[in-house]
Scaffold this motif. Structure first.
Motif, short mmCIF file in Angstrom:
data_model
loop_
_atom_site.label_atom_id
_atom_site.label_comp_id
_atom_site.label_asym_id
_atom_site.label_seq_id
_atom_site.Cartn_x
_atom_site.Cartn_y
_atom_site.Cartn_z
N LYS B 355 0.82 -1.22 0.00
CA LYS B 355 0.00 0.00 0.00
C LYS B 355 0.85 1.26 0.00
O LYS B 355 0.40 2.32 -0.45
N LEU B 356 2.08 1.17 0.49
CA LEU B 356 2.95 2.35 0.53
C LEU B 356 3.98 2.35 -0.60
O LEU B 356 4.95 3.10 -0.55
N HIS B 357 3.76 1.51 -1.61
CA HIS B 357 4.62 1.51 -2.79
C HIS B 357 4.21 2.68 -3.69
O HIS B 357 3.03 3.02 -3.79
N GLY B 358 5.17 3.27 -4.34
CA GLY B 358 4.90 4.39 -5.24
C GLY B 358 3.99 4.00 -6.41
O GLY B 358 3.91 2.84 -6.78
N ALA B 359 3.34 5.01 -6.98
CA ALA B 359 2.41 4.81 -8.09
C ALA B 359 2.34 6.11 -8.88
O ALA B 359 2.72 7.17 -8.37
N VAL B 360 1.84 6.00 -10.10
CA VAL B 360 1.67 7.24 -10.89
C VAL B 360 0.65 8.13 -10.18
O VAL B 360 0.86 9.34 -10.07
N ILE B 361 -0.42 7.52 -9.69
CA ILE B 361 -1.42 8.27 -8.94
C ILE B 361 -1.40 7.79 -7.49
O ILE B 361 -1.59 6.60 -7.22
N GLY B 362 -1.17 8.68 -6.58
CA GLY B 362 -1.09 8.31 -5.16
C GLY B 362 -2.46 8.30 -4.50
O GLY B 362 -3.49 8.49 -5.15
N HIS B 363 -2.45 8.08 -3.18
CA HIS B 363 -3.72 7.99 -2.46
C HIS B 363 -4.48 9.31 -2.47
O HIS B 363 -5.68 9.32 -2.32
N ASP B 364 -3.77 10.39 -2.65
CA ASP B 364 -4.49 11.67 -2.64
C ASP B 364 -5.09 12.00 -4.01
O ASP B 364 -5.82 12.97 -4.15
N GLY B 365 -4.78 11.17 -5.03
CA GLY B 365 -5.40 11.33 -6.34
C GLY B 365 -5.07 12.63 -7.04
O GLY B 365 -5.79 13.06 -7.97
N ARG B 366 -3.98 13.27 -6.67
CA ARG B 366 -3.70 14.60 -7.18
C ARG B 366 -2.89 14.59 -8.48
O ARG B 366 -1.91 13.87 -8.59
N GLU B 367 -3.26 15.43 -9.39
CA GLU B 367 -2.52 15.61 -10.64
C GLU B 367 -1.27 16.46 -10.44
O GLU B 367 -0.36 16.43 -11.27
N ASP B 368 -1.27 17.24 -9.37
CA ASP B 368 -0.10 18.11 -9.18
C ASP B 368 1.02 17.42 -8.40
O ASP B 368 2.02 18.05 -8.07
N ALA B 369 0.84 16.14 -8.11
CA ALA B 369 1.91 15.41 -7.41
C ALA B 369 3.05 15.15 -8.39
O ALA B 369 2.83 14.97 -9.60
#
Lengths: 660, 660, 660
Positions: B355-369
């Motif tokens: 669950k704490l592995h990186g992803a293109v879209i994180g848990h916050d779902g933000r495009e500005d990440a």
């Protein structure tokens, strides 16, 4: 066993090459070139001797033995019990050991049989009988080698039952057992023998009396198995002589007890020469300690049963012995009482676990390889020294090394669970004495102390009443006793002594212990000598004991702690007792301390060093009968007694005349 | 598989979000923004596809696939066999693996199925058929992804029986098997196939031939399972293309052998950027080595199947990729022959192991990440480079990396059980060549050496007769061979060669090995170049081989040991052979040595570097067809060919013209 | 429980000496000399109380209790459930635990019973009833001590079934459970309750929700067992009071939850004084933290149930307490809210696991031994301070220590699997506050925050919605909140929060977290204070969080990162919220930072230190009611308030008047 000369040779595995008669022929040729006069056969030959259950093939072995004999080479014949064939492990699961975690082993490795299994004993009995019937009176067979490097333990139900029988014999009643084990602590009183099981990671592991008795039982099992094999052979070979090969610092068997059952002690010596943490001299001393320990098993010459002519393959890093080391090691072995220099192995195996272990003949079969050339050289020198065979050493100093004490000491939870450094302690005493050229033997608490001038009692945590009395008597009669910290803590059941300690020795020492402080690795406490002492300033470590001098007839401090809350308490003390005296060493000190301490003590006791003058650093001397060996462990040449010794060189005098 | 462009996208797990249509809708929207054109579906979807035994729900998957396709996004469709549902593990214990210690696993994790179990194969067959029937001819499905990161082994009775069948097929007779395993050592001759069991901690672990064959068998089992799944799909999808995702330095499967069964190689790349022990350039080279290894599997472009856009969660310490590293890594992947940049994972899971592995879209779902913004940037650049897809690299140098050799080498007990540093050795050769801008491929002993100018033979301990001959022929015909220490020790059964070594190469090298000295960590031996050599002074380590020059046609020493008893023995030698030549490196040297050695060797062989001039430190160049990539691994800007490269920046030329 | 004075005494094991009436008589005599007024009996007496199944022998215990009482010594009576007799383990296998690897234990050690076993509960019920019937109303019995140091877990089938019942009660449906555990990841959806098993090395260990629930379940089992024993006793002893002894940093049981079931909290304190890595002051602070934690269990005075008067025997190295440390520790215990100083143990056992553990009376039985002399001294001082008994401490600051958070945090795979240093973090905050002389309590997420001025929220990774709201309300009403990195990551099911984080606190803090960077051990990032801040320059480590200030109502940075790609991002920020304020600490800083930070914060909040002036280094002050204790942890003397404090000396003032 006829012992006309020093044995030279080693483990030979022709069963691996039966399809290569050319190689077997080359073996004979090269053995003769290398002055080999003895080989060990049969150690791992069971699958060749009994390829199927009840089908025996001994002719190949007879051919090998007789061909060797025809070429002047004797055989040490091993029973094959250390490694059973696959068919047996498969058909009779009970011959396989059960581990402490109660998992039965699959077919695997070696030294892995249940020594209690009736099936295994029967299978061993049959093959041993076959060998004894065939070779029991064969003049080619010099000695019988029982099994191989006995070790390990088995926790199967058969062994559990045997353990309970052993306990009943020892204690008679559960009341006595519960008391000896202090089982009431944590409510562990046993109310039926069936409740008792051997120690296990998932089981009983806090009752230290149980753990100690298990070690005693396992040791007794091995010895019982040895006797069973010996007696099986003896039935058909009444004049046969027996040995069993022992190991470096091995503590799974009480070798003093085992040695009573054999005719000659032997051991397998694989020092890690050239490791970064040790000089060549230090490795040599570490080896010498073991030689002297195994000499002490029977108090007479032993055999070096195995050694590598070159390198090993099972250490983290295996280095080549530098040129000259093989000879240095071989001659040191003889100096310390061995009547043999034997190698594992004559020829390197092509495959499996030890295929990359050194051998006299490598895979390339070349005579110009260094191990072979050096073996030839050793063979020549052993012939020069042949009349040293069977010569004993003179008794001078003894160090207590008692298996039961070591088991109890290391099984106990106390001030330093991070490690007590038992062997480090022994080495400090041994090395100081050995560097003085004093012959050291090892004794246990059953031993007779007669004949020694000095007895060292290092960390004898488990001290019996009888031995405490023996030490007092020894001093009373003029002997010198050196007692260290962590001595006289528990009785033979690992129960703490009630009363002053070191128990049984407070009168001898003129003091009693009041506190024990564990020291962290690297932590030290400075100790300063009293004004009239010749001891050097030193650093205490490992454990610092605090002692209180007896009110009447107190000891005399020679050195005191100079720091911490036990400042001015004795670090070293001496006490006259009867005709003799006793020293107390309250902690572990640095190497220089022991050099100074024993140089003075040896002089006081009147022991004669092997070499009359001080030797250069890194040069060691040892006396065996009228022979004196001087060995240069340095990379640089030295001169001793007008003789130049090259790097790793050895000179030998007999009655003062140089013979080598 | 149609390959019109570079693939961009990665693992997508919509089954975790079926109750959140808003999130699934946002996924499509953001994928398009990020220039995603391909996703991998179904890797861990079995419990959603077959929630109860025999109840199949594929509609949701069809909807996802078709919606993606409608938005221009292809699917790589995985078979779900890597992780079975709980109901299956519960109902059919045989599908669960048995560990080497013979304990059957409970329901757990993934990559944990018995590849031999008939029940498991039947369950996999059914679900794979369902998928193939439904999607086998779907234009949205670009490629089939068989299972996931195959690995591990099973020791159940079904596998034991399969192992025995495999052994019978290999050896025909027990006589042959006993000989190959040198089972007679320690009396382990097998007299019935049933006696043979896989290696176990409580079982056979000293017969190295058995251990080696077990590794071969396990590898073959995985490959057999792969073929079974592939053929199951193929029945309904005759034109389908297949891949399987491989792993970093994974040695449980012979990937060369496995790659014959797939259409395109792929691997999962998770470098530990920014670890204290490595510069960015070193991490990049470590990664490049793997890219080149997986390119070599089929000798043509591969796919990067997984990579993290940001960080991982399973390393001891997981650091954020610094800004620019994601792009550097992505373009390096393409430079070394990948036709894709795919991520694990598109959207972070809310729970469980990763669950704490990186992803293109994180848990916050933000495009500005940052991960999303950097992924957009990579997508844009991949589109610029799209015509590089399917372009191959030019053959220049080859390094032998043979799984069977590695298994034997690491399974053996020898001069350095503390670790031989196999990959360290490969890296030293690889990095020196890669820093020269030479294209490196990897070969095994089955490979054709045609087309290479230089072949490196590093620690090829297990060297077959055929490959030794192939190397001689290669040199005979003008090739240059570099042979290191610890080569040519054993045959394919891990039996030591009888005769001179490096076996089969002594004529080629003009010398033979006489001794091998293990070196402690940190221990070195100085080596000095001969007067006419351009090699630098260096330090030998790990193992020092001592060699004797052939009497006739001897090698020419280029550098010799300057210390210890092997002083003046060759550390480096060269020998002309036919039209070519062979170098011998007797030990492991320092990095600078290999830079100098290969710079000269490459020039001598006539290989053309990717970049014509010397590059600044920390700058790497790689050629792929007419494209040349230059990457700045430094934190500071550099100038190359008149182009300024920022921190971690990349420039790409096509036919000499800058395109990026 | 009547509490007229401070209790002095400890664990007493007369069942080990029933055959030595002389020793039992000496015990009484020496207890009186040592001012002992209370002993704990029966902790490990089961085998003496019920030597055979159904045969009870309680008379010896009655005699001991009454003889003690006649001599003015009260009894704390333990139920014997922590260590069952051998006969029970042998006859009823189900009472023995099954380990996580599914191996049932053999008879072994203690704290090893299956808390679910109906047989075990029945056996415990019978013996507890016998004790309660006999001693339930005995005036000599001050308190009941339930079992001993409850710990560990059992994985037997009975426990698996109980776990499934517990899960059904928590989740009602498998749908809810699968969702809470995100079981769909890796396809682990459960479709029947029977599929669920406890975590195992060979089983499920990647579903972190399962692991967390297992910890909750095990904790609940222990508490259930405690209640069962308590209620069994209560039936015959309605006015009895109960305690259970807790342990240092123990995390197997939620002690907050357990403490609701007892009347008085107690714990066993065994600091490692004099270890090389810690000063005496640091060890004292580490101990004080635990005292304050166990004071917090019920928010009122606790008992120190066990401590060593001298040394232990289970640490890697056990050192003697230096002279004065026993008194320093005893008085510190009282200063922090204990109403007792109790020892393990009164008299040393002769054998078994702890025979070399320190005791008031050693094996030599001497009164002139240091532990006895120091115990006498402590007894005298406790009598001087007797009226402090039952006095509470004033509420000032609270630190969140929540067992569920710790379980989730340490069970998660994330940026630092190499260790998050949970206790190190707590200590940094605690020590800074304690050195200021501020009374610290610990709270969990269920706690009421009323009365505190300052609440510290360190690494509250699992943060409930309700507690986030409670923190906001606390600040709204004027409180000061300190929130660190790694807070507000997951919900109570260990599912990552969707949305901005620290979840629920972004308005309170005026910022949101955007990235988390794991730091290697030894890796740091320099942080510089803003121009108007009084904070020192410091080094960030462990984790560096990157935060983005809110667009509206943003926080004010007090210190910023001065390096790496997050240069100028806030390292420390403050934000006004309602009547109060919130601080955000984005990383772990050095000790000096926390000293400065809390010195300012405490002043700002208006908390009054125990001592009005700055204290010398190494001197600690603590207030309990009207009493103020000042303790000198230095080896050198100091002067405080005109009073000279020797090495390790303590002075006590009551209402400003020195009483000790």
């Amino acid at each position: 066993m006829q012992q006309l000369r020093l044995l030279h040779g080693g483990d030979y595995n022709p069963e691996q090459w039966l399809d290569r008669p050319d190689i077997l022929a080359q073996d004979i040729e090269l053995m003769k070139k290398a002055h080999v006069n003895t080989v060990t056969l049969g150690v791992f030959s069971w699958s060749t001797l009994e390829p199927q259950e009840g089908v025996f093939e001994l002719d190949w072995l007879a051919d090998i033995i007789h061909n060797l004999y025809a070429n002047g080479i004797y055989t040490i014949l091993a029973t094959p019990s250390a490694a059973r064939p696959a068919w047996m492990a498969h058909k009779y699961p009970e011959v396989r050991r059960v581990r402490a975690d109660r998992v039965r082993e699959l077919y695997n490795r070696r030294q892995n049989y249940c020594y209690t299994s009736p099936v295994y004993r029967e299978k061993v009995r049959i093959i041993d009988q076959k060998l004894a019937q065939r070779f029991g009176n064969d003049p080619a067979v010099l000695l019988w080698h029982i099994s191989n490097e006995m070790s390990g333990d088995c926790h199967c139900e058969l062994c559990q039952a045997a353990f309970r029988r052993w306990l009943k014999a020892r204690y008679n009643s559960l009341e006595a057992l519960n008391k000896a084990w202090k089982a009431r602590f944590w409510s562990h009183d046993y109310t039926a023998w069936e409740q008792i099981e051997s120690p296990a990671p998932q089981g009983e592991n806090a009752v230290q009396g149980l753990a100690l008795d298990w070690k005693r039982f396992v040791s007794d099992r091995h010895i019982d198995f040895l006797k069973f094999e010996r007696d099986t052979v003896k039935e058909f070979a009444p004049v046969a002589k027996f040995t069993v090969n022992m190991m470096y610092r091995f503590d799974g068997i009480d070798y003093f007890k085992m040695s009573k059952e054999i005719d000659v002690a032997s051991w397998d010596n694989y020092p890690t020469w050239h490791k970064p943490s040790e000089t060549v001299e230090e490795t040599a001393l570490d080896t010498a300690l073991m030689h002297d320990l195994y000499y002490s098993m029977k108090g007479r010459p032993f055999l070096l049963m195995e050694s590598s002519p070159s390198f090993t393959n099972w250490q983290p890093i295996s280095k080549q012995k530098r040129p000259g080391i093989a000879e240095l090691a071989a001659l040191q072995t003889v100096a310390h009482g061995s009547d043999s220099v034997l190698y594992f192995q004559w020829r390197a195996s092509r495959g499996a676990e030890e295929k990359l272990h050194g051998a006299v003949i490598g895979h390339d079969g070349r005579e110009d390889a260094r191990p072979f050339r050096e073996t030839v050289g050793v063979g020549q020198k052993l012939e020069v020294l042949s009349e040293i065979a069977t010569v004993c050493r003179t008794k001078q100093a003894a160090i207590v090394h008692d298996w039961e004490n070591k088991w109890a000491l290391e099984g106990s939870c106390g001030p330093r669970n991070a490690g007590m450094g038992y062997w480090d302690e022994l080495k400090l005493h041994y090395n100081a004495l050995a560097r003085e050229g004093i012959a050291v033997e090892f004794v246990n608490q059953e031993s007779d102390l007669t004949g020694y001038g000095l007895v060292v009692v290092p960390m004898v945590y488990l001290l019996t009443d009888a031995f405490a009395q023996k030490l007092c008597d020894f001093a009373q009669n003029g002997g010198t006793v050196v007692v260290t910290y962590w001595t006289g803590v528990v009785d033979e059941s690992d129960l703490c002594r009630l009363g002053d300690t070191p128990y049984g020795l407070t009168d001898l020492l003129g003091l009693r212990r009041t506190e024990i402080d564990g020291m962290y690795d690297g932590e030290t406490c400075r100790c300063t000598p009293m004004d009239d002492s010749t001891l050097p300033e030193t650093q205490a470590s490992v454990l610092c004991e605090v002692a209180s001098l007896n009110d009447t007839d107190p000891a005399t401090p020679l050195s005191v702690y100079a720091e911490d809350y036990y400042v001015n308490c004795p670090a070293v003390a001496v006490h006259s007792y009867g005709e003799g005296r006793a020293y107390y060493l309250a902690s572990r000190f640095d190497e220089a301390f022991y050099r100074a301490f024993y140089r003075a003590a040896v002089k006081e006791v009147g022991l004669t060093p092997a070499w009359p003058e001080a030797l250069p650093d890194g040069v060691l001397a040892a006396r065996r009968g009228t022979f004196v060996f001087v060995q240069n462990c340095n990379e640089h040449p030295v001169e001793v007694g007008g003789v130049a010794l090259n790097r790793y060189g050895t000179a030998v005098w007999k009655n003062g005349e140089q013979v080598l």
